[in-house]
Scaffold this motif. Structure first.
Motif, PDB file in Angstrom:
ATOM      1  N   ARG A  35     -41.930  18.850  22.084  1.00 39.42           N
ATOM      2  CA  ARG A  35     -41.818  17.862  21.014  1.00 39.42           C
ATOM      3  C   ARG A  35     -41.448  18.587  19.728  1.00 39.42           C
ATOM      4  NH1 ARG A  35     -47.100  15.713  22.443  1.00 39.42           N
ATOM      5  NH2 ARG A  35     -47.704  16.036  20.302  1.00 39.42           N
ATOM      6  N   TYR A  36     -40.299  18.226  19.184  1.00 39.13           N
ATOM      7  CA  TYR A  36     -39.782  18.915  18.001  1.00 39.13           C
ATOM      8  C   TYR A  36     -39.802  18.053  16.737  1.00 39.13           C
ATOM      9  CZ  TYR A  36     -37.954  22.108  21.535  1.00 39.13           C
ATOM     10  OH  TYR A  36     -37.842  22.981  22.573  1.00 39.13           O
ATOM     11  N   ALA A  37     -40.474  16.927  16.779  1.00 38.82           N
ATOM     12  CA  ALA A  37     -40.467  16.028  15.634  1.00 38.82           C
ATOM     13  C   ALA A  37     -41.134  16.679  14.426  1.00 38.82           C
ATOM     14  CB  ALA A  37     -41.183  14.730  15.987  1.00 38.82           C
ATOM     15  N   PHE A  38     -40.483  16.551  13.276  1.00 38.46           N
ATOM     16  CA  PHE A  38     -41.054  17.050  12.027  1.00 38.46           C
ATOM     17  C   PHE A  38     -42.275  16.217  11.658  1.00 38.46           C
ATOM     18  CE2 PHE A  38     -37.436  19.218   9.422  1.00 38.46           C
ATOM     19  CZ  PHE A  38     -37.206  20.102  10.449  1.00 38.46           C
ATOM     20  N   SER A  39     -43.286  16.870  11.115  1.00 40.66           N
ATOM     21  CA  SER A  39     -44.420  16.155  10.531  1.00 40.66           C
ATOM     22  C   SER A  39     -43.938  15.542   9.212  1.00 40.66           C
ATOM     23  CB  SER A  39     -45.569  17.127  10.256  1.00 40.66           C
ATOM     24  OG  SER A  39     -45.215  17.990   9.181  1.00 40.66           O
ATOM     25  N   PRO A  40     -44.695  14.585   8.661  1.00 42.01           N
ATOM     26  CA  PRO A  40     -44.299  14.037   7.359  1.00 42.01           C
ATOM     27  C   PRO A  40     -44.148  15.122   6.290  1.00 42.01           C
ATOM     28  CG  PRO A  40     -45.954  12.646   8.369  1.00 42.01           C
ATOM     29  CD  PRO A  40     -45.839  13.883   9.226  1.00 42.01           C
TER      30      PRO A  40
END
Length: 151
Positions: A35-40
């Protein structure tokens, strides 16, 4: 249905709520290591242009675009389950592509997962084609890398 796209820094309450929902869905499908989604906070630190979609005033989707020297990258595209099927994700992608084009970029890339066929179909429908890994991404057996050249 009236869909409106509004800029957000990714830290507003509507954006945070949508990102939380997105993260819960991703966690149920993919292990942490792919999972490569950026954090806020990473969205803000990286200067990602972030949009929240509203349907009749209710936040129903979001997404961001990171602008690099020679390409843009879509980040955190998400639409709530209740709002899916209304082409809102396509509107978000279009708005993000407009931001990339305004910045003078002609190539938009993304990484999604092979266990997200709805996302892959969306991206194919709006003109994205598969490509090899880019930037710091490596082949991991579950990522799907895509790209679109803007007109």
């Amino acid at each position: 249905m009236t869909v409106e796209l509004r800029r957000d820094d990714g830290l507003g309450p509507d954006a945070l709520g949508l990102i939380d929902q997105s993260e819960a869905e991703l966690a149920a499908i993919y292990p942490t290591e792919v999972r490569y989604a950026f954090s806020p906070e990473q969205l803000t630190e990286a200067g990602v242009a972030f949009l929240v979609a509203y349907n009749d005033g209710i936040a129903v989707g979001c997404g961001g675009v990171a602008l690099y020297d020679d390409f843009a990258e879509l980040k955190r595209i998400f639409v709530t389950k209740a709002a899916r099927g209304a082409r809102i994700a396509g509107r978000i992608v279009e708005g993000l592509e407009d931001i990339a084009a305004e910045a003078g970029l002609v190539t938009v890339r993304l990484e999604t997962g092979d266990a997200s066929p709805e996302a892959i179909r969306l991206y194919e429908r709006v003109g994205y084609t598969r490509r090899d890994p880019f930037a710091d991404y490596e082949e991991n057996g579950s990522s799907v890398f895509m790209e679109k050249r803007l007109a």
